[in-house]
Design an enzyme around this catalytic site. Structure first.
Site, PDB file in Angstrom:
ATOM      1  N   ASN A 209       0.863  -1.187   0.000  1.00  0.00           N
ATOM      2  CA  ASN A 209       0.000   0.000   0.000  1.00  0.00           C
ATOM      3  C   ASN A 209       0.899   1.236   0.000  1.00  0.00           C
ATOM      4  O   ASN A 209       2.121   1.133  -0.047  1.00  0.00           O
ATOM      5  CB  ASN A 209      -0.947  -0.017   1.207  1.00  0.00           C
ATOM      6  CG  ASN A 209      -0.170  -0.112   2.498  1.00  0.00           C
ATOM      7  OD1 ASN A 209       0.581   0.791   2.843  1.00  0.00           O
ATOM      8  ND2 ASN A 209      -0.298  -1.224   3.202  1.00  0.00           N
ATOM      9  N   ASP A 278      -4.055  -6.501   5.058  1.00  0.00           N
ATOM     10  CA  ASP A 278      -5.081  -7.338   5.693  1.00  0.00           C
ATOM     11  C   ASP A 278      -5.076  -8.750   5.095  1.00  0.00           C
ATOM     12  O   ASP A 278      -5.515  -9.694   5.733  1.00  0.00           O
ATOM     13  CB  ASP A 278      -6.464  -6.714   5.511  1.00  0.00           C
ATOM     14  CG  ASP A 278      -6.605  -5.453   6.350  1.00  0.00           C
ATOM     15  OD1 ASP A 278      -6.117  -5.458   7.501  1.00  0.00           O
ATOM     16  OD2 ASP A 278      -7.165  -4.455   5.854  1.00  0.00           O
ATOM     17  N   ASP A 305      -4.107 -10.058  12.782  1.00  0.00           N
ATOM     18  CA  ASP A 305      -4.331  -8.665  13.180  1.00  0.00           C
ATOM     19  C   ASP A 305      -3.449  -8.388  14.397  1.00  0.00           C
ATOM     20  O   ASP A 305      -3.741  -8.812  15.522  1.00  0.00           O
ATOM     21  CB  ASP A 305      -5.810  -8.434  13.507  1.00  0.00           C
ATOM     22  CG  ASP A 305      -6.100  -6.945  13.699  1.00  0.00           C
ATOM     23  OD1 ASP A 305      -5.253  -6.252  14.304  1.00  0.00           O
ATOM     24  OD2 ASP A 305      -7.142  -6.489  13.238  1.00  0.00           O
ATOM     25  N   ILE A 306      -2.352  -7.680  14.155  1.00  0.00           N
ATOM     26  CA  ILE A 306      -1.329  -7.485  15.191  1.00  0.00           C
ATOM     27  C   ILE A 306      -1.898  -6.683  16.364  1.00  0.00           C
ATOM     28  O   ILE A 306      -1.738  -7.039  17.531  1.00  0.00           O
ATOM     29  CB  ILE A 306      -0.107  -6.744  14.598  1.00  0.00           C
ATOM     30  CG1 ILE A 306       0.438  -7.532  13.399  1.00  0.00           C
ATOM     31  CG2 ILE A 306       0.969  -6.520  15.648  1.00  0.00           C
ATOM     32  CD1 ILE A 306       1.374  -6.748  12.498  1.00  0.00           C
ATOM     33  N   PHE A 322      -4.643   2.968  14.879  1.00  0.00           N
ATOM     34  CA  PHE A 322      -4.974   3.940  13.837  1.00  0.00           C
ATOM     35  C   PHE A 322      -6.131   3.384  13.018  1.00  0.00           C
ATOM     36  O   PHE A 322      -6.343   2.178  12.972  1.00  0.00           O
ATOM     37  CB  PHE A 322      -3.771   4.195  12.918  1.00  0.00           C
ATOM     38  CG  PHE A 322      -2.912   5.328  13.391  1.00  0.00           C
ATOM     39  CD1 PHE A 322      -2.120   5.192  14.510  1.00  0.00           C
ATOM     40  CD2 PHE A 322      -2.912   6.548  12.725  1.00  0.00           C
ATOM     41  CE1 PHE A 322      -1.334   6.234  14.957  1.00  0.00           C
ATOM     42  CE2 PHE A 322      -2.133   7.599  13.150  1.00  0.00           C
ATOM     43  CZ  PHE A 322      -1.343   7.444  14.274  1.00  0.00           C
ATOM     44  N   LYS A 340     -11.595  -4.112  18.930  1.00  0.00           N
ATOM     45  CA  LYS A 340     -10.214  -4.531  19.229  1.00  0.00           C
ATOM     46  C   LYS A 340      -9.830  -4.226  20.674  1.00  0.00           C
ATOM     47  O   LYS A 340      -8.683  -4.428  21.064  1.00  0.00           O
ATOM     48  CB  LYS A 340      -9.229  -3.843  18.268  1.00  0.00           C
ATOM     49  CG  LYS A 340      -9.474  -4.165  16.782  1.00  0.00           C
ATOM     50  CD  LYS A 340      -8.293  -3.753  15.900  1.00  0.00           C
ATOM     51  CE  LYS A 340      -8.633  -3.894  14.428  1.00  0.00           C
ATOM     52  NZ  LYS A 340      -7.481  -3.836  13.531  1.00  0.00           N
TER      53      LYS A 340
END
Ligand code: PMT
Length: 416
Positions: A209, A278, A305-306, A322, A340
């Site tokens: 990205n 992702d 997903d860290i 973020f 999360k």
């Protein structure tokens, strides 16, 4: 270290070390400071005011009663304008003047008229430095709260060896930065993820990205300024490591996950600024894919997903996530905050022109369970400082004062 936005009056008194102050002016500006130079008459015998005007980008002030200079910025205004007055070099004569509260030229008058901190970088012959009169003056100035930067040891302009050398410009910039470092994050471990990840398709192609890493690296600098011990887990970016940060480079989301989990000991604050892919290709081909068909369908699978994994630990660090959104900013950001189990989330519009990905600028909407704060568009360094300040306040609010806990983080199940 950064002096971004700091307004510095650089006072130059007479001494051969004044030549080093030309480089110092440039270094202070490189560190983000605005510099206005005030020279004593003796200083102008060593270096011309024109040199400092060119390097500081501002007119140089030399005389107390100069109607032209007073019209632009008078000595009282200059005294009020300063966030700090740094006198480099500070000669024995000038320090004696300060110790006795004399005000017979612009620089000494300004020192009496300012309530900004004053720092002195002495430069003189070793015997002058060790003379009882100088020792007495220095002791008095220290007692009054003036900061002494140096002097250092070494060879002197007069050919002698000993104490009395002015510190080098970069040492002075670092020491001055320390004056502004309020150290609210002192002794705390902060881990920051930054940049993109590369998810290999084959040995020559990958999915990625537009993240440049600028936001994450700016956060690392801001946390360092506040005294934190910073671990920066970075995807592939072309940025130099902020001085003092421990950088670990990774490529893929899986690698970033593994390094983050391995390095969590002694971390009290986790900031997930990386734009982690992702999805990754199910298969990363060992050989370059040849173009045979008109269509090539890539099968993708979710990456770990860290952020969610860290926040889901049994005793997680304070987590700031973020959210990069192109619509429904608040709804999606608050959704991530809740799903999360984060302490805070900083949301940015990533479709906006000259903001977010790649740009030098960004703007953030920051949310936590019972509050929010807008941080309007600004250079990423400035925004990072505001965000770290806000994080520090939230951390202090939830931890009843900042007390470092040297915990390790036990793992619960990975929410993936
Ligand atoms: O790097 P720059 O060019 O300076 O640009 C800055 C930025 C726009 C990349 C940055 O400000 C930003 O928004 N970073 C997060 C980008 C992102 O991946 O957002 P997200 O909404 O997809 O993810 C939400 C959060 O989960 C993020 O904290 C992300 O780091 C984290 N995440 C996402 C996926 C994953 N597998 N693991 C994660 O930890």
């Amino acid at each position: 270290m950064s002096l971004f936005g700091k307004q510095i009056v650089l006072g130059i008194s007479g001494g051969i070390a004044a030549y080093k102050s030309a480089d110092l002016t440039r270094r202070l500006r490189d560190a983000g400071a605005e510099v206005r130079v005030v020279m004593t008459r003796a200083a102008t015998e060593f270096v011309t005011s024109l040199t400092f005007q060119a390097l500081s980008g501002n007119p140089v002030h030399t005389a107390l009663l100069d109607p032209q200079a007073e019209a632009a910025m008078g000595h009282i205004e200059l005294a009020r304008w300063a966030d700090v007055v740094l006198i480099a070099p500070a000669s024995a004569d000038f320090m004696a003047k300060l110790a006795h509260g004399l005000a017979d030229d612009l620089l000494s008058t300004l020192c009496l008229a300012t309530d900004a901190p004053i720092a002195l970088a002495p430069a003189m012959n070793r015997l002058m430095w060790s003379n009882p009169a100088t020792r007495h003056n220095v002791a008095q100035l220290k007692e009054r709260g003036l900061a002494l930067f140096g002097p250092g040891q070494g060879s002197q302009a007069c050919g002698e060896q000993g104490e009395g050398r002015m510190l080098e410009p970069l040492e002075l910039v670092d020491t001055l930065s320390g004056l502004f470092n309020r150290g609210e994050l002192r002794e705390l471990g902060v881990m920051i993820t930054a940049g993109p990840t590369h998810e290999a398709i084959d040995p020559v192609r990958y999915i990625t990205n537009r993240s440049s890493g600028k936001m994450g690296f700016a956060l690392a600098e801001a946390a360092l300024e506040m005294g934190a011990a910073v671990k920066l887990i970075s995807g592939p970016v072309a940025l130099s490591t902020p001085r003092g940060a421990r950088r670990i480079e990774v490529e893929s989301a899986q690698q970033m996950h593994d390094v983050v989990m391995d390095e969590l000991a002694k971390i009290q604050i986790f900031i997930a600024c990386a734009a982690v892919a992702d999805y990754r290709p199910v298969i990363s081909e060992r050989q370059k894919i040849k173009k045979k068909k008109d269509q090539l369908i890539l099968a993708l699978v979710r990456t770990p997903d860290i952020l969610a994994t860290v926040a889901g630990l049994e005793s997680p660090p304070f987590t700031l996530g973020f959210a990069a959104e192109t619509r429904n900013l608040e709804e999606y950001a608050r959704g991530k905050l809740k799903q999360k189990s984060l302490d805070m989330i900083a949301a940015n519009w990533v479709g906006a022109p000259d903001s977010g990905f790649e740009s030098e600028y960004n703007a953030l909407e920051v949310y936590w369970t019972d509050g929010q704060r807008s941080l309007p568009k600004a250079p990423k360094q400035e925004l990072a400082r505001q965000l770290i300040q806000l994080l520090t306040e939230r951390y202090a609010a939830t931890h009843k004062g900042i007390v470092p806990q040297r915990q390790t983080h036990r793992r619960t199940q990975d929410p993936g």
